[in-house]
Design an enzyme around this catalytic site. Structure first.
Site, PDB file in Angstrom:
ATOM      1  N   ARG A 231       0.842  -1.187   0.000  1.00 46.59           N
ATOM      2  CA  ARG A 231       0.000   0.000   0.000  1.00 46.59           C
ATOM      3  C   ARG A 231       0.884   1.246   0.000  1.00 46.59           C
ATOM      4  O   ARG A 231       1.937   1.285   0.642  1.00 46.59           O
ATOM      5  CB  ARG A 231      -0.908   0.046   1.234  1.00 46.59           C
ATOM      6  CG  ARG A 231      -2.125  -0.883   1.161  1.00 46.59           C
ATOM      7  CD  ARG A 231      -3.124  -0.414   0.122  1.00 46.59           C
ATOM      8  NE  ARG A 231      -4.330  -1.248   0.075  1.00 46.59           N
ATOM      9  CZ  ARG A 231      -4.486  -2.294  -0.711  1.00 46.59           C
ATOM     10  NH1 ARG A 231      -3.481  -2.675  -1.497  1.00 46.59           N
ATOM     11  NH2 ARG A 231      -5.611  -2.977  -0.710  1.00 46.59           N
ATOM     12  N   GLU A 260      -3.712   7.774  -5.426  1.00 44.18           N
ATOM     13  CA  GLU A 260      -3.891   7.107  -6.713  1.00 44.18           C
ATOM     14  C   GLU A 260      -5.213   7.511  -7.340  1.00 44.18           C
ATOM     15  O   GLU A 260      -6.235   7.574  -6.640  1.00 44.18           O
ATOM     16  CB  GLU A 260      -3.833   5.585  -6.523  1.00 44.18           C
ATOM     17  CG  GLU A 260      -2.499   5.101  -5.996  1.00 44.18           C
ATOM     18  CD  GLU A 260      -2.494   3.622  -5.620  1.00 44.18           C
ATOM     19  OE1 GLU A 260      -1.391   3.063  -5.462  1.00 44.18           O
ATOM     20  OE2 GLU A 260      -3.577   3.035  -5.468  1.00 44.18           O
ATOM     21  N   HIS A 281      -0.084   0.289  -9.891  1.00 43.30           N
ATOM     22  CA  HIS A 281      -0.947  -0.541  -9.035  1.00 43.30           C
ATOM     23  C   HIS A 281      -1.535  -1.712  -9.827  1.00 43.30           C
ATOM     24  O   HIS A 281      -2.765  -1.902  -9.856  1.00 43.30           O
ATOM     25  CB  HIS A 281      -2.068   0.307  -8.412  1.00 43.30           C
ATOM     26  CG  HIS A 281      -2.603  -0.296  -7.144  1.00 43.30           C
ATOM     27  ND1 HIS A 281      -2.999   0.463  -6.069  1.00 43.30           N
ATOM     28  CD2 HIS A 281      -2.829  -1.597  -6.783  1.00 43.30           C
ATOM     29  CE1 HIS A 281      -3.440  -0.332  -5.102  1.00 43.30           C
ATOM     30  NE2 HIS A 281      -3.337  -1.589  -5.509  1.00 43.30           N
TER      31      HIS A 281
END
Length: 314
Positions: A231, A260, A281
């Protein structure tokens, strides 16, 4: 049941037939903050990957009985409010483990072998200019014999350890920072000081926020590689960019950022050094992983409709 998926684009075009078979199904590619109420009205079941469902929103959706999070993390849903409003919440865990492990080692092997730099040179015509059959411009190192420290020893950490052992690495498990050291673990600071490769797999909590910052980076070996597929926020991005620029550590592979989608102002986005690989990601998102995710969500909904508790958090 009336089932609504709020952000189908996050499922990368995977077949949604399992949802369609469970009731009246509606989906939206994406849902903005302003659209949440409109898109959710009338739904018995809401499926969300990253759309935020806070207390104010949930209070305006009296029909909702179940929220299915299309992920493991549930920080986008107010669980306390859901419980108070009598809304069940279920997530999916473990679906992406093979995908994340594969991406973790893709980052490690690329950085150890400088593969990304060699690929770029080939694309720029550098191989054709070589005086010998190959090019040996950059270092190429093996995982075998390296000390690999794992931070976060859940299902992902354990799977990474299995693969690392297969490569011939010496695996150590970092204890939580400032906690008594359990059997089989290595004190946190000792782990990061001795590691050649550090791979982060813990959740983002108040305890793990900025877990690795300037102090920790300064303790690492100059040859160390840091990988974060967990994360954003666990590794301080400003401090990491500085450490890479100053060659305090050898390299980093990062798949997650604090905010993000990424912003141009993020120090890792603007960093141009060859010792960083930044990916958007994607570690969780193999085709197989998303198929498993959709299947597990459908099973959560089916179980709920039959009065059963499956993957329930609330």
């Amino acid at each position: 049941m009336n089932i609504t998926l709020l952000d189908s684009d996050t499922l990368a075009g995977t077949s949604l037939k399992p949802f369609q078979e469970l009731g009246k199904f509606k989906s939206y590619p994406l849902t903005s903050t302003e659209q949440v109420i409109t898109h959710s009205l009338g739904a018995d079941v809401l499926i969300t990957n990253k759309v935020v469902l806070n207390r104010e929103t949930l209070a305006q959706l009296p029909a909702v009985k179940l929220i299915c999070v299309a992920a493991t993390g549930t920080n986008n849903v107010d669980l306390i409010a859901a419980k108070e409003l009598g809304i069940a919440v279920a997530n999916v865990a473990g679906y992406s483990t093979p995908s994340v492990v594969q991406h973790t080692f893709a980052l490690i092997t690329n950085l150890l072998g400088n593969t990304h730099r060699y690929i770029n040179d080939c694309q720029q015509g550098q191989w054709q200019q070589s005086q010998m059959f190959c090019r040996l411009d950059y270092s190429f190192n093996e995982i075998a014999g390296k000390t690999l420290a794992i931070i976060g020893y859940g299902s992902l950490g354990k799977a990474v350890a299995t693969v690392a052992n297969a490569f011939g690495a010496h695996v150590i498990l970092a204890e939580r920072k400032n906690h008594p050291v359990r059997q089989g673990r290595t004190e946190f600071y000792q782990a990061i000081k001795s590691a050649d490769i550090i791979s982060v797999h813990c959740p983002l909590t108040d305890e793990s926020r900025d877990l690795i910052s300037a102090e920790e980076l300064s303790m690492m070996k100059p040859c160390a590689i840091l990988i974060n597929t967990a994360r954003g926020g666990i590794v301080n991005e400003t401090d990491l960019a500085h450490a890479l620029a100053e060659n305090q550590i050898a390299a980093a592979g990062v798949d997650v950022l604090t905010k993000e989608p990424a912003t141009d102002t993020n120090p890792l986005v603007s960093y141009q050094g060859h010792n960083l690989i930044l990916t958007p990601h994607i570690a969780w998102a193999s085709e197989e992983s998303i198929i498993r995710l959709v299947k597990q969500i459908s099973l959560n909904i089916s179980a709920f409709s039959q009065g059963e508790s499956r993957n329930r958090l609330v």
